[in-house]
Motif scaffolding. Structure first.
Motif, PDB file in Angstrom:
ATOM      1  N   ILE A  46       0.816  -1.349   0.010  1.00 39.94           N
ATOM      2  CA  ILE A  46      -0.132   0.205   0.078  1.00 39.94           C
ATOM      3  C   ILE A  46       1.053   1.229  -0.067  1.00 39.94           C
ATOM      4  CG2 ILE A  46      -1.589   1.575   1.383  1.00 39.94           C
ATOM      5  CD1 ILE A  46      -2.618  -1.447   2.136  1.00 39.94           C
ATOM      6  N   ALA A  47       1.760   1.152   0.885  1.00 48.13           N
ATOM      7  CA  ALA A  47       2.729   2.316   0.895  1.00 48.13           C
ATOM      8  C   ALA A  47       3.628   2.732  -0.490  1.00 48.13           C
ATOM      9  CB  ALA A  47       3.855   2.200   2.065  1.00 48.13           C
ATOM     10  N   LEU A  48       4.069   1.461  -0.909  1.00 46.01           N
ATOM     11  CA  LEU A  48       4.774   1.806  -2.362  1.00 46.01           C
ATOM     12  C   LEU A  48       4.009   2.064  -3.450  1.00 46.01           C
ATOM     13  CD1 LEU A  48       7.042  -1.517  -2.153  1.00 46.01           C
ATOM     14  CD2 LEU A  48       7.781   0.625  -1.748  1.00 46.01           C
ATOM     15  N   THR A  49       2.719   1.881  -3.246  1.00 42.79           N
ATOM     16  CA  THR A  49       1.575   2.255  -4.471  1.00 42.79           C
ATOM     17  C   THR A  49       0.914   3.565  -4.198  1.00 42.79           C
ATOM     18  OG1 THR A  49      -0.018   0.734  -3.543  1.00 42.79           O
ATOM     19  CG2 THR A  49       1.383   0.057  -5.255  1.00 42.79           C
ATOM     20  N   PRO A  64      13.162  13.763   5.335  1.00 41.46           N
ATOM     21  CA  PRO A  64      12.432  12.305   5.742  1.00 41.46           C
ATOM     22  C   PRO A  64      11.265  11.929   6.416  1.00 41.46           C
ATOM     23  CG  PRO A  64      14.424  12.654   7.252  1.00 41.46           C
ATOM     24  CD  PRO A  64      14.554  13.949   6.412  1.00 41.46           C
ATOM     25  N   GLY A  65      11.161  12.920   7.418  1.00 43.38           N
ATOM     26  CA  GLY A  65       9.742  12.952   8.423  1.00 43.38           C
ATOM     27  C   GLY A  65       8.518  12.780   7.209  1.00 43.38           C
ATOM     28  N   ASP A  66       8.437  13.642   6.336  1.00 43.55           N
ATOM     29  CA  ASP A  66       7.382  13.750   5.494  1.00 43.55           C
ATOM     30  C   ASP A  66       6.996  12.207   5.047  1.00 43.55           C
ATOM     31  OD1 ASP A  66       7.177  16.271   5.950  1.00 43.55           O
ATOM     32  OD2 ASP A  66       7.712  17.079   4.130  1.00 43.55           O
ATOM     33  N   THR A  67       8.002  11.603   4.540  1.00 40.12           N
ATOM     34  CA  THR A  67       7.724  10.129   4.057  1.00 40.12           C
ATOM     35  C   THR A  67       7.276   9.367   5.184  1.00 40.12           C
ATOM     36  OG1 THR A  67       9.794  10.521   2.410  1.00 40.12           O
ATOM     37  CG2 THR A  67       9.100   8.249   2.654  1.00 40.12           C
ATOM     38  N   PHE A  68       7.803   9.315   6.335  1.00 46.49           N
ATOM     39  CA  PHE A  68       7.132   8.356   7.074  1.00 46.49           C
ATOM     40  C   PHE A  68       5.828   8.680   7.364  1.00 46.49           C
ATOM     41  CE2 PHE A  68      11.919   8.049   7.913  1.00 46.49           C
ATOM     42  CZ  PHE A  68      11.955   6.779   7.563  1.00 46.49           C
ATOM     43  N   VAL A  69       5.495   9.815   7.378  1.00 47.61           N
ATOM     44  CA  VAL A  69       4.219  10.396   7.843  1.00 47.61           C
ATOM     45  C   VAL A  69       3.089  10.131   6.780  1.00 47.61           C
ATOM     46  CG1 VAL A  69       2.657  12.375   7.972  1.00 47.61           C
ATOM     47  CG2 VAL A  69       5.069  12.558   9.376  1.00 47.61           C
ATOM     48  N   ALA A  70       3.643  10.107   5.455  1.00 47.42           N
ATOM     49  CA  ALA A  70       2.843   9.888   4.304  1.00 47.42           C
ATOM     50  C   ALA A  70       2.701   8.288   4.336  1.00 47.42           C
ATOM     51  CB  ALA A  70       3.542  10.323   2.987  1.00 47.42           C
ATOM     52  N   ILE A  71       3.689   7.572   4.643  1.00 52.62           N
ATOM     53  CA  ILE A  71       3.573   6.233   4.833  1.00 52.62           C
ATOM     54  C   ILE A  71       2.618   5.706   5.558  1.00 52.62           C
ATOM     55  CG2 ILE A  71       4.603   3.855   5.628  1.00 52.62           C
ATOM     56  CD1 ILE A  71       7.081   5.178   4.183  1.00 52.62           C
ATOM     57  N   TRP A  72       2.474   6.274   7.095  1.00 46.39           N
ATOM     58  CA  TRP A  72       1.624   6.046   8.179  1.00 46.39           C
ATOM     59  C   TRP A  72       0.113   6.348   7.821  1.00 46.39           C
ATOM     60  CZ3 TRP A  72       0.850   3.574  12.368  1.00 46.39           C
ATOM     61  CH2 TRP A  72      -0.218   3.934  13.075  1.00 46.39           C
ATOM     62  N   ASN A  73       0.189   7.486   7.088  1.00 47.84           N
ATOM     63  CA  ASN A  73      -1.096   8.041   6.742  1.00 47.84           C
ATOM     64  C   ASN A  73      -1.974   6.909   5.610  1.00 47.84           C
ATOM     65  OD1 ASN A  73      -1.113  10.127   8.419  1.00 47.84           O
ATOM     66  ND2 ASN A  73      -0.542  11.532   6.691  1.00 47.84           N
ATOM     67  N   ALA A  74      -1.048   6.651   4.864  1.00 51.48           N
ATOM     68  CA  ALA A  74      -1.594   5.536   3.598  1.00 51.48           C
ATOM     69  C   ALA A  74      -1.897   4.303   4.294  1.00 51.48           C
ATOM     70  CB  ALA A  74      -0.455   5.246   2.626  1.00 51.48           C
ATOM     71  N   VAL A  75      -0.953   3.718   4.963  1.00 50.35           N
ATOM     72  CA  VAL A  75      -1.248   2.482   5.558  1.00 50.35           C
ATOM     73  C   VAL A  75      -2.368   2.290   6.493  1.00 50.35           C
ATOM     74  CG1 VAL A  75      -0.328   0.259   6.821  1.00 50.35           C
ATOM     75  CG2 VAL A  75       1.029   1.426   5.034  1.00 50.35           C
ATOM     76  N   LYS A 353     -13.283  -9.704   2.375  1.00 52.54           N
ATOM     77  CA  LYS A 353     -14.141  -9.382   1.121  1.00 52.54           C
ATOM     78  C   LYS A 353     -14.952  -8.183   1.352  1.00 52.54           C
ATOM     79  CE  LYS A 353     -14.526 -14.171  -0.794  1.00 52.54           C
ATOM     80  NZ  LYS A 353     -14.070 -13.765  -2.144  1.00 52.54           N
ATOM     81  N   ALA A 354     -15.624  -8.112   2.558  1.00 53.14           N
ATOM     82  CA  ALA A 354     -16.267  -7.032   2.948  1.00 53.14           C
ATOM     83  C   ALA A 354     -15.769  -5.993   3.058  1.00 53.14           C
ATOM     84  CB  ALA A 354     -17.310  -7.199   4.046  1.00 53.14           C
ATOM     85  N   GLY A 355     -14.485  -5.878   3.721  1.00 53.63           N
ATOM     86  CA  GLY A 355     -13.604  -4.655   4.242  1.00 53.63           C
ATOM     87  C   GLY A 355     -12.790  -4.383   2.710  1.00 53.63           C
ATOM     88  N   GLY A 356     -12.477  -5.208   1.732  1.00 53.17           N
ATOM     89  CA  GLY A 356     -12.046  -4.824   0.637  1.00 53.17           C
ATOM     90  C   GLY A 356     -12.754  -3.612  -0.525  1.00 53.17           C
ATOM     91  N   PHE A 357     -13.834  -4.099  -0.222  1.00 51.37           N
ATOM     92  CA  PHE A 357     -14.502  -2.898  -1.260  1.00 51.37           C
ATOM     93  C   PHE A 357     -14.743  -1.642  -0.673  1.00 51.37           C
ATOM     94  CE2 PHE A 357     -16.371  -7.214  -2.404  1.00 51.37           C
ATOM     95  CZ  PHE A 357     -16.258  -7.270  -3.752  1.00 51.37           C
ATOM     96  N   GLY A 358     -14.890  -1.664   0.714  1.00 46.46           N
ATOM     97  CA  GLY A 358     -14.882  -0.235   1.417  1.00 46.46           C
ATOM     98  C   GLY A 358     -13.591   0.250   1.363  1.00 46.46           C
ATOM     99  N   MET A 359     -12.513  -0.484   1.723  1.00 47.45           N
ATOM    100  CA  MET A 359     -11.169   0.143   1.537  1.00 47.45           C
ATOM    101  C   MET A 359     -11.016   0.446  -0.100  1.00 47.45           C
ATOM    102  SD  MET A 359      -7.427  -1.824   2.452  1.00 47.45           S
ATOM    103  CE  MET A 359      -7.742  -2.911   0.939  1.00 47.45           C
ATOM    104  N   GLN A 360     -11.377   0.106  -0.893  1.00 46.72           N
ATOM    105  CA  GLN A 360     -11.040   0.438  -2.291  1.00 46.72           C
ATOM    106  C   GLN A 360     -12.073   2.040  -2.691  1.00 46.72           C
ATOM    107  OE1 GLN A 360     -12.863  -1.578  -5.522  1.00 46.72           O
ATOM    108  NE2 GLN A 360     -11.226  -1.218  -6.882  1.00 46.72           N
ATOM    109  N   ALA A 361     -13.268   1.963  -1.837  1.00 47.28           N
ATOM    110  CA  ALA A 361     -13.993   3.156  -2.187  1.00 47.28           C
ATOM    111  C   ALA A 361     -13.600   4.257  -1.340  1.00 47.28           C
ATOM    112  CB  ALA A 361     -15.633   2.895  -1.825  1.00 47.28           C
ATOM    113  N   ALA A 362     -13.099   3.985   0.027  1.00 44.64           N
ATOM    114  CA  ALA A 362     -12.863   5.099   0.877  1.00 44.64           C
ATOM    115  C   ALA A 362     -11.173   5.608   0.542  1.00 44.64           C
ATOM    116  CB  ALA A 362     -12.885   4.774   2.177  1.00 44.64           C
ATOM    117  N   GLU A 363     -10.156   4.794  -0.050  1.00 38.72           N
ATOM    118  CA  GLU A 363      -9.030   5.261   0.165  1.00 38.72           C
ATOM    119  C   GLU A 363      -8.415   5.004  -1.357  1.00 38.72           C
ATOM    120  OE1 GLU A 363      -7.061   6.898   2.613  1.00 38.72           O
ATOM    121  OE2 GLU A 363      -9.054   6.570   3.942  1.00 38.72           O
ATOM    122  N   GLN A 364      -9.186   4.465  -2.172  1.00 36.43           N
ATOM    123  CA  GLN A 364      -8.721   4.306  -3.478  1.00 36.43           C
ATOM    124  C   GLN A 364      -7.711   3.300  -3.524  1.00 36.43           C
ATOM    125  OE1 GLN A 364      -9.384   7.734  -2.726  1.00 36.43           O
ATOM    126  NE2 GLN A 364     -11.328   7.106  -3.406  1.00 36.43           N
TER     127      GLN A 364
END
Length: 426
Positions: A46-49, A64-75, A353-364
């Motif tokens: 998720i972080a890499l994409t 470097p802190g911005d990268t770690f914050v972005a990783i945390w926010n994404a994951v 299965k249920a959460g995968g669709f929600g994760m796709q809709a909410a976080e792309q």
């Protein structure tokens, strides 16, 4: 003499040490850690994409802190969305809306549990039932035909359709069991071939008027099931959860009773451990293969019935199995082929299965990542030494060898001590 003997005895492990050893060397901890590892790898993907992570990584060495914050926010954002779409939505305005994700998880889990139990039962007999798709299709076809063709009272209609589907799945799997018992044909090959036969047979019936095709339609779809045959909703019409979940719980109890409390289950387990020894003990191994596949097919057929009478009641197509027949293999592996382990694994995969669709809709987040996580779970479960190495868990073989060496050393010391005492006595 007693004093010298005491010095050579191996001290028994403490209760806490024994408990820790049982936990760290058991199968359950491997399954849990396999899920954890799969989620960690999924988080890395998720972080890499993620686009924000990629943008922050462009100036990593300056800030470097911005990268770690972005990783945390994404994951964290992805997994929070997964949780809220599969378990409980904290932002929902009402309690009914808040628990709807959990009911969706249980709805997705219902056929997975039933089919997983069928595969797990076959595993315990030493057989590999990979024909879940064909068995589900035949069960769905039989249950759907009864559901739209007959006019029966409510309750009776549902029971008849249910029995028709379970019987169709059982008989379709029984073909593989019979060939295995009488000719020695490998059940993996037979069940794979029966999948293809079932697919094209049901597809032909869905395209033929008078069989399964809806009247007046040119599409390969069946008529809608009559209301008297539909599995009732458990929590009302606003939720999709239906009576099939109760049937899956009942099936779990049934498989547990068969394997743990019945003589048939003892014979199943004996054949699964060593068919040659079971044959010498007087067990009819051929019959066990046949009975096992019949029961396994009935359980997988129950998954097909849940689909056509509970989840998709407006008419089914050739895709009614939705990959459940193959996902059941993963569920059975994660559950270590035990009834309640399979039940828990089915709920976990229902949550994916249920959460995968929600994760796709909410976080792309691509839903394919959920599929990768499921695949990684199987990979890690198939490699327990790898999981133990990553988490520094003791190996059962290493612990067993250490205990054997300790016993040998103690025995050698005792023999030397007794020889010294005999020499002194002379």
């Amino acid at each position: 003499m007693s004093a010298s003997t005491d010095t050579t005895e191996v001290a028994p492990p403490s209760t806490w040490h024994k408990t820790f050893r049982d936990i760290t060397q058991g199968n359950a901890i491997i399954s849990v850690l396999a899920v954890v590892l799969a989620l960690i790898v999924g988080g890395i993907m998720i972080a890499l994409t993620d686009e924000s992570v990629q943008a922050a990584a462009g100036y990593f060495f300056s800030r470097p802190g911005d990268t770690f914050v972005a990783i945390w926010n994404a994951v964290s954002g992805a997994y929070v969305a997964l949780f809220q779409s599969a378990v409980y939505n904290f932002g929902a305005p009402t309690f009914a809306r808040a628990i709807r994700p959990l009911t969706e998880t249980l709805t997705f889990a219902t056929p997975l549990i039933a089919a997983g139990l069928g595969v797990a039962l076959a595993f315990r007999i030493g057989m590999f039932n990979i024909g879940g798709r064909g068995q589900m299709l035949m069960a769905s076809a039989a249950a759907s035909w009864v559901a739209f063709s007959f006019d029966l009272p409510w309750g009776i209609h549902m029971i008849v359709a249910l029995l028709a589907g379970v019987l169709a799945g059982s008989l379709w799997a029984g073909i593989a069991g019979l060939l295995k018992a009488r000719t020695g044909a490998h059940e993996v090959i037979v069940t794979i071939m029966l999948n293809y036969v079932a697919v094209y047979l049901v597809l032909w019936m869905l395209r033929t008027q008078g069989l399964l095709q809806a009247p007046g339609s040119n599409n390969p779809t069946s008529p809608a099931s009559k209301d008297t045959a539909i599995l009732p909703a458990l929590l009302g019409p606003q939720f999709n959860l239906h009576f099939g979940f109760i049937l899956s719980i009942g099936a779990t109890f049934l498989v547990w009773w068969i394997l743990s409390r019945s003589s048939l289950g003892f014979q199943f387990r004996a054949v699964g451990e060593n068919p040659n020894a079971a044959r010498v003990a007087g067990i009819n191994v051929k019959n066990m293969y046949l009975y096992g596949m019949l029961i396994s097919g009935a359980l997988v057929g129950l998954a097909g019935v849940n689909q056509v009478l509970g989840t998709i009641t407006s008419g089914f197509t050739i895709d009614i199995d939705a990959g459940i027949g193959f996902d059941a293999i993963t569920v059975a592996l994660l559950g270590r082929s035990t009834p309640w382990g399979t039940f828990a694994a089915g709920i976990l995969f229902g949550a994916f299965k249920a959460g995968g669709f929600g994760m796709q809709a909410a976080e792309q987040i691509p839903i394919d990542i959920v599929t990768v996580v499921q695949s990684l779970i199987v990979l890690f479960i198939a490699a327990p030494p790898l999981v133990r190495t990553i988490f520094f868990l003791p190996s059962p073989e290493r612990d067993r060898r250490r205990q054997e060496k300790a016993r040998e050393k103690a025995l050698k010391a005792r023999l030397e001590s007794e020889a010294d005492l005999e020499g002194a006595a002379k």
